[in-house]
Design a protein around this motif. Sequence first.
Motif, PDB file in Angstrom:
ATOM      1  N   ASN A  82     120.323 -45.433  39.650  1.00 14.42           N
ATOM      2  CA  ASN A  82     121.319 -44.541  40.248  1.00 14.42           C
ATOM      3  C   ASN A  82     122.745 -44.954  39.911  1.00 14.42           C
ATOM      4  O   ASN A  82     123.688 -44.221  40.196  1.00 14.42           O
ATOM      5  CB  ASN A  82     121.159 -44.509  41.775  1.00 14.42           C
ATOM      6  CG  ASN A  82     119.925 -43.738  42.201  1.00 14.42           C
ATOM      7  OD1 ASN A  82     119.530 -42.785  41.538  1.00 14.42           O
ATOM      8  ND2 ASN A  82     119.302 -44.166  43.288  1.00 14.42           N
ATOM      9  N   GLN A 112     129.247 -37.031  41.052  1.00 17.58           N
ATOM     10  CA  GLN A 112     128.146 -36.948  42.016  1.00 17.58           C
ATOM     11  C   GLN A 112     126.959 -36.162  41.473  1.00 17.58           C
ATOM     12  O   GLN A 112     125.813 -36.585  41.607  1.00 17.58           O
ATOM     13  CB  GLN A 112     128.622 -36.313  43.321  1.00 17.58           C
ATOM     14  CG  GLN A 112     127.564 -36.350  44.416  1.00 17.58           C
ATOM     15  CD  GLN A 112     128.149 -35.993  45.768  1.00 17.58           C
ATOM     16  OE1 GLN A 112     129.304 -36.266  46.045  1.00 17.58           O
ATOM     17  NE2 GLN A 112     127.342 -35.376  46.609  1.00 17.58           N
ATOM     18  N   GLU A 115     123.713 -35.809  43.436  1.00 12.81           N
ATOM     19  CA  GLU A 115     122.912 -36.994  43.754  1.00 12.81           C
ATOM     20  C   GLU A 115     123.727 -37.896  44.678  1.00 12.81           C
ATOM     21  O   GLU A 115     124.600 -38.637  44.225  1.00 12.81           O
ATOM     22  CB  GLU A 115     122.540 -37.752  42.486  1.00 12.81           C
ATOM     23  CG  GLU A 115     121.716 -36.936  41.501  1.00 12.81           C
ATOM     24  CD  GLU A 115     121.404 -37.717  40.234  1.00 12.81           C
ATOM     25  OE1 GLU A 115     121.421 -38.968  40.293  1.00 12.81           O
ATOM     26  OE2 GLU A 115     121.161 -37.083  39.200  1.00 12.81           O
ATOM     27  N   LYS A 117     123.287 -40.696  46.080  1.00 14.14           N
ATOM     28  CA  LYS A 117     123.240 -42.145  45.883  1.00 14.14           C
ATOM     29  C   LYS A 117     123.795 -42.583  44.530  1.00 14.14           C
ATOM     30  O   LYS A 117     123.797 -43.765  44.216  1.00 14.14           O
ATOM     31  CB  LYS A 117     121.796 -42.643  46.034  1.00 14.14           C
ATOM     32  CG  LYS A 117     121.247 -42.485  47.445  1.00 14.14           C
ATOM     33  CD  LYS A 117     119.865 -43.088  47.564  1.00 14.14           C
ATOM     34  CE  LYS A 117     119.335 -42.966  48.986  1.00 14.14           C
ATOM     35  NZ  LYS A 117     117.984 -43.560  49.122  1.00 14.14           N
ATOM     36  N   ARG A 118     124.251 -41.649  43.727  1.00 14.64           N
ATOM     37  CA  ARG A 118     124.783 -42.014  42.409  1.00 14.64           C
ATOM     38  C   ARG A 118     126.082 -42.803  42.577  1.00 14.64           C
ATOM     39  O   ARG A 118     126.933 -42.449  43.387  1.00 14.64           O
ATOM     40  CB  ARG A 118     125.037 -40.765  41.580  1.00 14.64           C
ATOM     41  CG  ARG A 118     125.596 -41.056  40.193  1.00 14.64           C
ATOM     42  CD  ARG A 118     125.809 -39.772  39.413  1.00 14.64           C
ATOM     43  NE  ARG A 118     124.553 -39.244  38.916  1.00 14.64           N
ATOM     44  CZ  ARG A 118     124.341 -38.886  37.650  1.00 14.64           C
ATOM     45  NH1 ARG A 118     125.306 -39.025  36.760  1.00 14.64           N
ATOM     46  NH2 ARG A 118     123.192 -38.395  37.274  1.00 14.64           N
TER      47      ARG A 118
END
Length: 320
Positions: A82, A112, A115, A117-118
């Motif tokens: 990630n 982002q 996502e 958690k990126r």
Amino acid sequence: MESGGRIEGMNTLKKVQLGEGHIKEYARFFQTLPYFNSFNETLDAQSPLSRWFGGALLQEEAVLVVLDDAPLFFLRCVPRGNQRVILSLTADRTLWSKVPEAPRFIQEEVLQQGEPKRSYTYHCLLNEWNIEVMRALNFGVSQWQRVMHRELAATKAPELGEGLRVRPVKTRQDFALRVRVQNEVFQNKNRIPLTLSEVLAQARFSSYNPDLALLLEQGDHPVGYGQIVHQGQQEVLVNFGIVPEARGQGFGRILLRELLHRAHRMEVTCVYLEVRGDNEAAIALYQEEGFSSLYESAVFLWPKSTEDASNEALFWAKNS
């Protein structure tokens, strides 16, 4: 793959995921701009201290943001799950100033990408334009540092005060003392303590010079350690410091002068070092001893981390 949106009263911003054949094309385009920031490429050209990624370039991905047909923003990075390690990040400064919504678009559509958690890490040169872009994109600061260097000339060995001695680290017991000193010198909540097995392994590296790995002792007590190692084509001062209770007595200056004196006797012509940008006492010492600054750089994080808010506040206060 493309995505985009219209800013009211302005032209269309669009994201383009670049294939391998187009990455170099757009990299060359941004390099033609008079205010181009090549960031990590520039760092790598200036000093081998800044070679972080090795062969990871083979896995790179790149995104371009265009305003109508004009390239506005360019990002190259290497995926690590990630997390993305950014290799290049730059923008057309003229267009950037005309599109106030560009930072929001880039955060949502490029960084982002849906996502949550990126995350990204980015090590770049510090200058006015880079700082402006990092602030606009809401990056946080993990650390910042200054790279310095000094040409060496013949010098006398420093005079040691009563009870002081400087000696190379040779025995297993010496290495254990080095571990103790370094763990006292470099104390912070994010640092994993050094172990004896680690320093014994380092001593087998070709970069290690046993004659330039020195302990400073006061009586029977080790109070400082420093070493000069071979990195790339350069000799670099590393792991240098005095234990907290012995600071303010000139021990750092004595140890530094002894290291440089011995290095010159071994035909070293120039020494480099990297120091935290907020370590004003160390920077002052190095400047007084003839070191000059090459550049400053910082490691930025996106999204921001809340773990070291005081460090980040200090950075932005110094770079506002």
